[in-house]
Design a protein around this motif. Structure first.
Motif, PDB file in Angstrom:
ATOM      1  N   THR A 309      24.871   9.292 -14.676  1.00  0.00           N
ATOM      2  CA  THR A 309      24.792   9.365 -13.216  1.00  0.00           C
ATOM      3  C   THR A 309      24.257   8.064 -12.637  1.00  0.00           C
ATOM      4  O   THR A 309      23.454   7.362 -13.262  1.00  0.00           O
ATOM      5  CB  THR A 309      23.898  10.530 -12.758  1.00  0.00           C
ATOM      6  OG1 THR A 309      23.874  10.572 -11.325  1.00  0.00           O
ATOM      7  CG2 THR A 309      22.474  10.388 -13.275  1.00  0.00           C
ATOM      8  N   ARG A 311      22.838   8.438  -9.681  1.00  0.00           N
ATOM      9  CA  ARG A 311      21.916   8.997  -8.682  1.00  0.00           C
ATOM     10  C   ARG A 311      20.893   9.924  -9.369  1.00  0.00           C
ATOM     11  O   ARG A 311      20.904  11.143  -9.172  1.00  0.00           O
ATOM     12  CB  ARG A 311      22.709   9.753  -7.619  1.00  0.00           C
ATOM     13  CG  ARG A 311      23.806   8.913  -6.969  1.00  0.00           C
ATOM     14  CD  ARG A 311      24.464   9.649  -5.828  1.00  0.00           C
ATOM     15  NE  ARG A 311      23.550   9.806  -4.718  1.00  0.00           N
ATOM     16  CZ  ARG A 311      23.701  10.714  -3.736  1.00  0.00           C
ATOM     17  NH1 ARG A 311      24.716  11.554  -3.763  1.00  0.00           N
ATOM     18  NH2 ARG A 311      22.817  10.790  -2.756  1.00  0.00           N
ATOM     19  N   THR A 314      18.834  12.788  -7.584  1.00  0.00           N
ATOM     20  CA  THR A 314      19.446  14.034  -7.102  1.00  0.00           C
ATOM     21  C   THR A 314      19.413  15.159  -8.135  1.00  0.00           C
ATOM     22  O   THR A 314      19.972  16.232  -7.880  1.00  0.00           O
ATOM     23  CB  THR A 314      20.910  13.790  -6.690  1.00  0.00           C
ATOM     24  OG1 THR A 314      21.692  13.455  -7.849  1.00  0.00           O
ATOM     25  CG2 THR A 314      21.018  12.670  -5.661  1.00  0.00           C
ATOM     26  N   TYR A 497      27.115   8.790   0.235  1.00  0.00           N
ATOM     27  CA  TYR A 497      26.361   7.953  -0.693  1.00  0.00           C
ATOM     28  C   TYR A 497      25.723   6.763   0.015  1.00  0.00           C
ATOM     29  O   TYR A 497      24.555   6.442  -0.228  1.00  0.00           O
ATOM     30  CB  TYR A 497      27.263   7.472  -1.829  1.00  0.00           C
ATOM     31  CG  TYR A 497      27.623   8.554  -2.827  1.00  0.00           C
ATOM     32  CD1 TYR A 497      27.323   9.895  -2.579  1.00  0.00           C
ATOM     33  CD2 TYR A 497      28.270   8.263  -4.014  1.00  0.00           C
ATOM     34  CE1 TYR A 497      27.655  10.893  -3.488  1.00  0.00           C
ATOM     35  CE2 TYR A 497      28.602   9.249  -4.936  1.00  0.00           C
ATOM     36  CZ  TYR A 497      28.294  10.563  -4.653  1.00  0.00           C
ATOM     37  OH  TYR A 497      28.620  11.551  -5.550  1.00  0.00           O
ATOM     38  N   PHE A 501      21.430   6.444   0.465  1.00  0.00           N
ATOM     39  CA  PHE A 501      20.555   5.390  -0.054  1.00  0.00           C
ATOM     40  C   PHE A 501      19.773   4.724   1.079  1.00  0.00           C
ATOM     41  O   PHE A 501      18.591   4.407   0.935  1.00  0.00           O
ATOM     42  CB  PHE A 501      21.376   4.340  -0.796  1.00  0.00           C
ATOM     43  CG  PHE A 501      20.533   3.292  -1.476  1.00  0.00           C
ATOM     44  CD1 PHE A 501      19.916   3.570  -2.688  1.00  0.00           C
ATOM     45  CD2 PHE A 501      20.356   2.041  -0.908  1.00  0.00           C
ATOM     46  CE1 PHE A 501      19.127   2.614  -3.321  1.00  0.00           C
ATOM     47  CE2 PHE A 501      19.570   1.083  -1.528  1.00  0.00           C
ATOM     48  CZ  PHE A 501      18.961   1.368  -2.743  1.00  0.00           C
ATOM     49  N   LYS A 520      14.233   6.492  -5.895  1.00  0.00           N
ATOM     50  CA  LYS A 520      15.251   6.481  -6.948  1.00  0.00           C
ATOM     51  C   LYS A 520      14.773   5.829  -8.244  1.00  0.00           C
ATOM     52  O   LYS A 520      14.855   6.448  -9.318  1.00  0.00           O
ATOM     53  CB  LYS A 520      16.516   5.788  -6.428  1.00  0.00           C
ATOM     54  CG  LYS A 520      17.647   5.693  -7.447  1.00  0.00           C
ATOM     55  CD  LYS A 520      18.881   5.089  -6.800  1.00  0.00           C
ATOM     56  CE  LYS A 520      20.043   5.065  -7.764  1.00  0.00           C
ATOM     57  NZ  LYS A 520      21.309   4.678  -7.090  1.00  0.00           N
TER      58      LYS A 520
END
Length: 804
Positions: A309, A311, A314, A497, A501, A520
């Protein structure tokens, strides 16, 4: 040979598939070949006069008061010598050629030098390929039937596309050389890479003289250690960079060819230039026991599905995991005892990587596959996912998974992924479809989306919006009903997306309330340190080395240039963005430089083998092809005294009488950096002449190139100048011009299709002047230009009529 009368002209092949055949060749100019032959005769006479009069041999010129007369130094990136020059080379080159002649007409003292690049893997790879063909198929080799383009399939969606397509047999190296009009009886000699260095640079001079290029050929040279003068110059350059703390040694992620056993830089690739490493986070989804039949042999061994991933923040919203039913997967064991389910391609990549200097694989570069299975064997399997709200998730099918990206396993976060939301919504809405796939209701229906991130976008170019479940929000807003609605899904994904961010804030976890951009990296490292994830890299896009193998990302010990270091980057950025110091000729070109400065980071500048200059303080390494060619423009200013005409490799006596062993850092410091007069047996007058040549001609006033070099060579040259001449920014490049690629009659030039013209071939068909004219009107922007054979034919007629 440095001219036609010294070179053995290769015989024309009657089956030259690399050039236009007789049947597809453009018609001769109106009036037959008489006009063409007349123009060619004139060109030959004029070129002979230029040769006799040394018209383009440039020397410093001064006024009576001793002040320098106006000068203009223009350069073109030296072409790579694994073949003859073609129209694509000539297109960019004519931009420099036209400018050089214009500046001469305006009274400038113009220097237009030209060298030939031989560093790196392409020549070595081609020689090795030819050698292997001859060992396997004879001399001449009788090759198996050839078909296909050799490009890998895109590995998307259904099972037929879920595997890496086998590479078709590519055109043999023997045939490639034959198509360059090299006589068959001479081709075997090209098994030796040195033959390429002897052959193609000399033909480059022949071809460019035929074109009428206004080059000072005394300053020409080839690269690599074969040329001891240029080799000494590059060694000096690298000691300077190291002294300036611009080179470091360490383990870094880089594009790597397993077959070659070394990092594969842009010019070492047959496909995938400018592609870099992409970092992923591999999430460890533990398979719950009892295992399904396909995995039963591993009962008692911890097994994890390993989705990749971009991300990691998440993972609180996971509701399931997807696999491609007909995709090929394996259970791979790693050094820490973990068994990860992933595609073989991704396992090979991971086997070349490490974290904090600890390799993932038991043996670096080797995979340990315990068993193989299909994605369909995994469907319905219960798993436990870190960070997830639900204790048990299930493996579900998804037909749009690409086995060529990530690991072939996809963790699903419907709240923040439109693709995941739409796929899950379809499964929930279609009970018959679930039944057909072998899914029970308990595997799908209980799993609602989990709000994990709030995205609130203020009004701007687009309307304001806010949602705690952006994946659902945009899927519903755009009316997306099926995973096959790719256009709308891509739009929803982009909005979700990008905004996530920039504007997203965490609603859950230890970093609740923090911006996603801040949370993140923290979430990623927390999972890694807790043993729930791994850091994994793969190329951003498909990359193939010149030896014909798909590349991976590897963590390797390397010498690295510190491109991207903040102070160094800022110096270069200020230079290119100051119109009083640098001219890019268009905003598009400037934008591309600024974009490159934004992403270009540490660059692996050495290789374990290949042609080139050895790293002066660590001889087991060879400096790679993009890294030995960043300040060679300065070498041009003195090359006529160290090389001289007809001495490309420096093996003959030169005009200065200097021997390679006399060159050292003190000599080059005196010439290039205004260093003190060195203790040497080289006459002081000779050293003063070398220094005055450099001081007169530098800085380089214009460099002309194809646009593809903005992303590497051209920007790297700016970096290197900013370091070597850190105290003299007036010596940095003054302007760059870049153009797009060249089409031929509105189609891409390609040897494989026959829509291709070598430079010599074009001159024979249309004359040098008509070729120059057609190149001149082909185009000037970053967009693709077009060489029209009708324009070249028309120019031939026009030139003949104009003379009459």
């Amino acid at each position: 040979p440095g001219s036609k009368d010294k070179a053995k002209k290769p015989a024309k092949s009657q089956n030259n598939k690399g050039a236009a055949s007789e049947s597809s060749a453009p018609p001769p100019p109106k009036g037959g070949f008489v006009r063409l032959e007349h123009i060619r005769a004139n060109e030959d006479a004029v070129q002979a006069k230029w040769e006799k009069d040394k018209t383009f041999q440039s020397m410093p010129a001064y006024n009576e008061d001793g002040s320098p007369k106006p000068k203009f130094m223009i350069t073109f990136p030296y072409p790579y010598m694994n073949g003859r020059l073609h129209l694509g080379h000539a297109f960019s080159l004519t931009k420099a050629e036209f400018c050089a002649n214009y500046k001469r007409l305006r009274g400038h003292n113009v220097l237009f030098p030209f060298g030939f690049h031989c560093t790196g893997m392409p020549i070595q790879a081609a020689a090795n390929k030819l050698k292997a063909e001859m060992e396997m198929y004879g001399n001449p080799p009788v090759m198996p039937e050839e078909s296909g383009s050799g490009k890998k399939a895109a590995e998307k969606g259904k099972a037929a596309k879920g595997k890496v397509a086998a590479k078709a047999v590519s055109s043999s190296q023997w045939q490639t050389l034959l198509k360059m009009n090299i006589p068959a009886e001479e081709i075997a000699a090209f098994r030796d890479p040195m033959k390429w260095l002897e052959y193609f640079p000399n033909w480059g001079i022949v071809d460019l003289k035929l074109l009428g290029a206004s080059v000072d050929w005394r300053r020409s040279f080839i690269t690599t250690a074969v040329n001891p003068y240029y080799n000494a110059f590059v060694e000096w350059q690298y000691r300077q960079l190291k002294n300036n703390d611009k080179i470091v040694f360490g383990k870094r992620a880089g594009i790597y060819s397993p077959r070659d056993g070394q990092v594969c830089a842009d010019h070492d690739r047959s496909e995938g230039e400018e592609v870099g490493p992409q970092e992923y986070t591999l999430i460890k989804l533990r398979v719950q026991e009892p295992y399904p039949p396909a995995l039963s042999k591993l009962a008692g061994t911890p097994i994890f599905l390993a989705p990749a991933t971009l991300r990691p923040e998440t993972m609180y919203g996971q509701t399931n995991c997807f696999v491609l039913p007909e995709g090929d997967y394996g259970c791979y064991r790693w050094a820490n005892g973990d068994v990860l389910v992933m595609s073989r391609r991704s396992a090979i990549g991971l086997a070349h990587q490490s974290f904090k200097n600890v390799d993932f694989a038991v043996e670096w570069g080797k995979v340990d596959c315990l068993l193989e299975c299909k994605g369909s064997d995994l469907i319905g399997m219960p798993i436990s996912a870190p960070r997830a709200k639900y204790d048990t998730l299930y493996v579900l099918p998804l037909m749009s998974i690409s086995m060529g990206k990530g690991t072939g396993v996809v963790t699903s976060v419907p709240s923040d992924s439109p693709d995941d939301y739409v796929a899950m919504a379809e499964l929930k809405a279609k009970p018959e479809y679930r039944k057909k796939l072998g899914l029970t209701d308990e595997m799908v229906l209980p799993f609602d989306t989990v709000p994990i991130i709030n995205i609130s976008v203020p009004a701007g170019e687009d309307e304001a919006w806010s949602s705690d479940q952006a994946g659902e929000y945009w899927s519903e807003k755009l009316g997306i009903k099926t995973p096959k609605d790719r256009v709308k899904l891509d739009e929803a994904k982009k909005k979700t997306y990008n905004a996530g961010f920039t504007f997203g804030r965490m609603l859950v976890g230890p970093y609740k309330g923090e911006k996603v951009s801040i949370a993140k990296p923290k979430e990623k490292m927390d999972m890694v340190e807790q043993g729930d994830a791994l850091i994994y890299f793969e190329p951003e896009e498909y990359v193939e080395s010149r030896t014909g193998e798909a590349c991976v990302v590897a963590m390797t010990d390397q010498w690295y240039l510190r491109y991207g270091e903040e102070t160094w980057k800022e110096e270069v950025s200020q230079h290119v963005n100051d119109p009083t110091k640098f001219t890019p000729y268009s905003q598009d070109i400037l934008d591309k430089f600024n974009f490159t400065l934004g992403w270009l980071q540490e660059w692996a500048c050495s290789r374990l083998f290949g042609l080139g200059t050895q790293m002066p303080w660590d001889k087991k390494w060879v400096i790679e092809s993009l890294s030995d060619s960043t300040i060679y423009m300065a070498y041009y200013t003195i090359a006529h005294m160290l090389q001289g005409e007809g001495n490309l490799d420096g093996s003959k006596a030169n005009p200065s009488g200097i021997k390679p062993e006399q060159l050292n850092d003190d000599i080059f410091n005196y010439i290039y950096l205004r260093g003190p007069l060195p203790k040497t047996d080289i006459p002081t007058a000779t050293l003063e002449s070398l220094r005055s040549e450099f001081e007169y001609w530098y800085p380089m006033d214009l460099r002309v190139s194809g646009k593809d070099l903005i992303g590497n060579h051209l920007t790297m040259a700016l970096y290197s100048h900013a370091s070597i001449w850190k105290d003299r920014p007036e010596m940095w490049p003054r302007s760059y011009y870049a153009n797009g690629h060249l089409n031929l009659n509105n189609d891409k030039m390609a040897k494989s299709t026959g829509n291709f013209l070598m430079l010599e071939e074009a001159i024979q068909k249309y004359s040098a002047d008509a070729t120059r004219y057609a190149l001149g009107v082909a185009g000037d922007t970053l967009e693709s230009a077009n060489f029209e054979t009708d324009s070249a034919n028309a120019a031939t007629n026009m030139l003949f009529i104009e003379e009459k």
